[in-house]
Design a protein around this motif. Structure first.
Motif, PDB file in Angstrom:
ATOM      1  N   LYS A 153      55.851  -0.408 131.010  1.00 56.74           N
ATOM      2  CA  LYS A 153      56.430  -1.750 131.146  1.00 56.74           C
ATOM      3  C   LYS A 153      57.794  -1.818 130.471  1.00 56.74           C
ATOM      4  N   ARG A 154      57.909  -1.202 129.310  1.00 58.62           N
ATOM      5  CA  ARG A 154      59.201  -1.158 128.621  1.00 58.62           C
ATOM      6  C   ARG A 154      60.215  -0.375 129.445  1.00 58.62           C
ATOM      7  N   LEU A 155      59.753   0.686 130.083  1.00 59.92           N
ATOM      8  CA  LEU A 155      60.615   1.508 130.922  1.00 59.92           C
ATOM      9  C   LEU A 155      61.151   0.701 132.104  1.00 59.92           C
ATOM     10  N   VAL A 156      60.277  -0.099 132.715  1.00 58.62           N
ATOM     11  CA  VAL A 156      60.682  -0.940 133.850  1.00 58.62           C
ATOM     12  C   VAL A 156      61.726  -1.961 133.416  1.00 58.62           C
ATOM     13  N   ILE A 157      61.447  -2.668 132.315  1.00 59.60           N
ATOM     14  CA  ILE A 157      62.395  -3.677 131.817  1.00 59.60           C
ATOM     15  C   ILE A 157      63.741  -3.032 131.508  1.00 59.60           C
ATOM     16  N   ASN A 158      63.703  -1.882 130.856  1.00 57.67           N
ATOM     17  CA  ASN A 158      64.934  -1.181 130.490  1.00 57.67           C
ATOM     18  C   ASN A 158      65.729  -0.789 131.728  1.00 57.67           C
ATOM     19  N   GLU A 161      67.257  -3.965 133.392  1.00 55.59           N
ATOM     20  CA  GLU A 161      68.369  -4.484 132.587  1.00 55.59           C
ATOM     21  C   GLU A 161      69.594  -3.577 132.698  1.00 55.59           C
ATOM     22  N   ALA A 162      69.371  -2.258 132.703  1.00 56.89           N
ATOM     23  CA  ALA A 162      70.489  -1.319 132.824  1.00 56.89           C
ATOM     24  C   ALA A 162      71.189  -1.477 134.168  1.00 56.89           C
ATOM     25  N   THR A 237      67.321  -5.049 125.953  1.00 55.80           N
ATOM     26  CA  THR A 237      66.224  -5.364 125.036  1.00 55.80           C
ATOM     27  C   THR A 237      66.038  -4.267 124.004  1.00 55.80           C
ATOM     28  N   GLU A 238      66.211  -3.016 124.436  1.00 60.64           N
ATOM     29  CA  GLU A 238      66.106  -1.906 123.497  1.00 60.64           C
ATOM     30  C   GLU A 238      67.034  -0.774 123.923  1.00 60.64           C
TER      31      GLU A 238
END
Length: 281
Positions: A153-158, A161-162, A237-238
């Motif tokens: 999920k973090r990978l998808v958001i990243n 966003e990128a 986000t990160e």
């Protein structure tokens, strides 16, 4: 035994025989299908680790030939669940270790497609398959699955966003948003300035040029909007590199040998090892 009971018994016996014969032929056919599938996918296991240029070309040709199989035909070729998971773990590991495969054969992806999140997703999928294969208690499996899903999920958001940040920084309208972005389920652009065609056939551009808005929905149903004309900055986000490093370290640590070692631990020691592994990520 009266005649009625005898007739019922005969029917029952014949039914059982018919079922047994049917199961025998069904099982024989299934085993034959398994054998054909094993033969088709066997070349996958000839490749492992970091491939040489020659191996990359050879594997890409094999994968291309497999992709040409008609989907309806492919459904007929199955493997037992554990063998299927083993195949998935091996194939996903290949793509994690060899991101060049995403762009093979040449022209399969546009030159500006970012394959890095796809690569890390393959690493996560390989670990999910290995976790399902491991001899772990259900509680440990659940803990691993939750952690791996959280990483994805973090990978998808990243990734989303990128892609938004890149679209904002580059010239072009909302229509120029790339068709292939990891984690994006759908997207559409609107509000961009369009040429105005005059009655005399001439073309007039609007005085105030607008790049437009991109509306994005990711694979988890999250919605994003990026206004290309807005002066507001888009912040991540990160940190991308830190996230990639975290996934790579987990993938590199959880080798087949490590999964085997963990499966031989007592439940208490296993839980302790998994807790340390997850907390250190």
């Amino acid at each position: 035994m009266n005649k009625t009971k005898k007739s019922i018994l005969i029917v029952v016996v014949l039914s059982v025989i018919a079922i047994c014969v049917g199961l025998f032929f069904w099982n024989s056919q299934r085993q034959e299908t398994y054998a054909q599938t094993r033969e088709r996918v066997a070349p996958v296991y000839e490749y492992s680790g970091k491939l040489t240029p020659e191996e990359l070309k050879s594997y890409s040709e094999f994968a291309e030939s497999m992709s040409q199989v008609d989907p309806e035909t492919a459904k007929k070729f199955a493997l037992p669940k554990r063998e299927s998971l083993k195949l998935e773990a091996h194939a996903m590991s290949l793509y994690q270790n060899n991101p060049e495969l995403f762009s093979m054969p040449p022209g399969s992806l546009s030159a500006d497609t970012d394959v890095k999140p796809f690569q890390r997703n393959c690493g996560i999928r390989a670990l999910i398959a290995k976790t399902k294969l491991a001899d772990f208690p259900e509680s440990t499996r659940s803990k691993m699955f939750q952690h791996l899903e959280a990483l994805n999920k973090r990978l998808v958001i990243n990734s989303v966003e990128a892609s938004m940040l890149k679209a904002k920084e580059q010239e072009g309208t909302s229509q120029n948003y790339p068709n292939i972005v990891f984690g994006v389920e759908q997207h559409f652009g609107d509000g961009a300035s369009q040429p105005i065609f005059q009655e005399d056939g001439s073309v007039k551009m609007p005085e105030v040029h607008k790049r437009g808005v991109i509306n994005i929905t990711d694979v988890y149903g999250n919605e994003y909007t990026v206004d290309l004309d807005s002066q507001e900055d888009i912040s991540m986000t990160e940190d991308t590199n830190e996230l990639y490093t975290e996934i790579d370290q987990l993938f590199d640590h959880l080798t087949d040998a490590e999964f085997q070692r963990l499966s031989e631990l007592s439940k208490r020691d296993l839980d302790s090892e998994i807790d340390k592994l997850i907390s250190s990520e």
